[in-house]
Design an enzyme around this catalytic site. Structure first.
Site, PDB file in Angstrom:
ATOM      1  N   SER A  70       0.827  -1.215   0.000  1.00  0.00           N
ATOM      2  CA  SER A  70       0.000   0.000   0.000  1.00  0.00           C
ATOM      3  C   SER A  70       0.857   1.259   0.000  1.00  0.00           C
ATOM      4  O   SER A  70       2.005   1.243   0.455  1.00  0.00           O
ATOM      5  CB  SER A  70      -0.896   0.023   1.236  1.00  0.00           C
ATOM      6  OG  SER A  70      -1.794  -1.063   1.221  1.00  0.00           O
TER       7      SER A  70
HETATM    8  N1  SAH Z   1      -1.023  -4.668   3.828  1.00  0.00           N
HETATM    9  C1  SAH Z   1      -0.410  -5.035   2.581  1.00  0.00           C
HETATM   10  C2  SAH Z   1      -1.397  -4.802   1.443  1.00  0.00           C
HETATM   11  C3  SAH Z   1      -1.173  -5.757   0.345  1.00  0.00           C
HETATM   12  S1  SAH Z   1      -2.363  -5.655  -0.943  1.00  0.00           S
HETATM   13  C4  SAH Z   1       0.855  -4.238   2.314  1.00  0.00           C
HETATM   14  O1  SAH Z   1       0.870  -3.042   2.573  1.00  0.00           O
HETATM   15  O2  SAH Z   1       1.811  -4.814   1.803  1.00  0.00           O
HETATM   16  C5  SAH Z   1      -3.707  -6.596  -0.282  1.00  0.00           C
HETATM   17  C6  SAH Z   1      -3.417  -8.001   0.087  1.00  0.00           C
HETATM   18  O3  SAH Z   1      -4.639  -8.611   0.482  1.00  0.00           O
HETATM   19  C7  SAH Z   1      -2.855  -8.865  -1.041  1.00  0.00           C
HETATM   20  O4  SAH Z   1      -1.682  -9.472  -0.616  1.00  0.00           O
HETATM   21  C8  SAH Z   1      -3.970  -9.883  -1.299  1.00  0.00           C
HETATM   22  O5  SAH Z   1      -3.500 -11.153  -1.710  1.00  0.00           O
HETATM   23  C9  SAH Z   1      -4.626  -9.952   0.079  1.00  0.00           C
HETATM   24  N2  SAH Z   1      -6.011 -10.442   0.084  1.00  0.00           N
HETATM   25  C10 SAH Z   1      -7.008 -10.204  -0.805  1.00  0.00           C
HETATM   26  N3  SAH Z   1      -8.143 -10.857  -0.443  1.00  0.00           N
HETATM   27  C11 SAH Z   1      -7.857 -11.526   0.715  1.00  0.00           C
HETATM   28  C12 SAH Z   1      -8.606 -12.394   1.575  1.00  0.00           C
HETATM   29  N4  SAH Z   1      -9.870 -12.733   1.327  1.00  0.00           N
HETATM   30  N5  SAH Z   1      -7.975 -12.893   2.656  1.00  0.00           N
HETATM   31  C13 SAH Z   1      -6.688 -12.600   2.932  1.00  0.00           C
HETATM   32  N6  SAH Z   1      -5.926 -11.785   2.159  1.00  0.00           N
HETATM   33  C14 SAH Z   1      -6.502 -11.259   1.056  1.00  0.00           C
END
Ligand code: SAH
Length: 223
Positions: A70
């Site tokens: 993010s």
């Molecule tokens: N907090 C992270 C954001 C990554 S993007 C950072 O700053 O690095 C969002 C993430 O949510 C991705 O890795 C995606 O695979 C995950 N995601 C999407 N749907 C999900 C679900 N149902 N359960 C768990 N993770 C999920």
């Protein structure tokens, strides 16, 4: 791939980080504990070394499995809304790069439980996490965030870091009375940041904030 890289936090990185903190302040982030945590944690450790010089720009970067880390502003914004207190039990959906997870852990909660649905990301990121930072109050899970973690519930705080098509009912169930959930809701290009507080009588209070753009929260988990 990440294993061989050099995890050093140089004066140059620290300088760039300080500038980023100033940008976050200018954009309206006021919570000193959040700013301090973001000033302390080297964001470049959570990215491929190719992004070393630009890791402190306020933008998202690709990580594994077509996902993104993010924006720093988004991390600061969500964390500020969550009002983490010492001793909180926190659940994060979307571990991704573990950067946001680490910022949460730095704020002194008792536990940060974090769930990722992409197996590749879950395995890779965790494998190298000890090179980046080691927080004993983080517990990693591979699973579907829509279901939360009933075994460890209830939680004081729940953070969703992917675009939720709706507010997952099972996560509402797992929120403590007096607890708060921060969730970007709606499918499509933009999501509205929402904070849901579960009142002591179980009723929900919703507050709406700015628009953001997240990768989608998807049902189920990958093999
Ligand atoms: N907090 C992270 C954001 C990554 S993007 C950072 O700053 O690095 C969002 C993430 O949510 C991705 O890795 C995606 O695979 C995950 N995601 C999407 N749907 C999900 C679900 N149902 N359960 C768990 N993770 C999920």
């Amino acid at each position: 791939m990440q294993k061989k890289r050099d995890y050093s936090d140089t004066y140059r990185h620290k300088g760039m980080r300080k500038k980023l903190i100033e940008t976050l302040r200018e954009k309206g982030i006021t919570d000193e504990a959040v700013l301090e945590a973001m000033n302390k944690i080297p964001r470049h450790f959570f990215l491929e070394s190719a992004f070393d010089e630009i890791a402190y720009e306020n933008r998202a970067f690709p990580i594994s499995a077509d996902q993104t880390i993010s924006h720093p502003y988004t991390v600061a914004y969500q964390t500020q809304l969550l009002q983490i207190k010492k001793g909180d039990k926190v659940l994060e959906i979307g571990t991704g790069s573990i950067y946001q997870t680490t910022i949460l852990a730095e704020l002194g909660p008792q536990w940060v439980y974090t769930i990722e649905r992409q197996k590749k990301l879950y395995e890779e990121q965790q494998e190298y996490y000890h090179f980046k930072r080691n927080y004993p109050n983080i517990k990693f899970f591979f699973g579907d965030g829509f279901k939360g973690l009933p075994t460890y519930a209830p939680f004081d705080k729940i953070l969703i870091t992917a675009a939720a098509p709706f507010v997952p009912p099972m996560l509402i169930e797992q929120l403590k009375p007096g607890g708060m959930m921060v969730i970007p809701v709606n499918e499509g290009e933009a999501q509205r940041m929402m904070r849901i507080t579960k009142l002591s009588d179980g009723r929900l209070q919703e507050e709406l904030f700015d628009e953001f753009s997240f990768v989608p929260m998807l049902q189920g988990k990958t093999d």
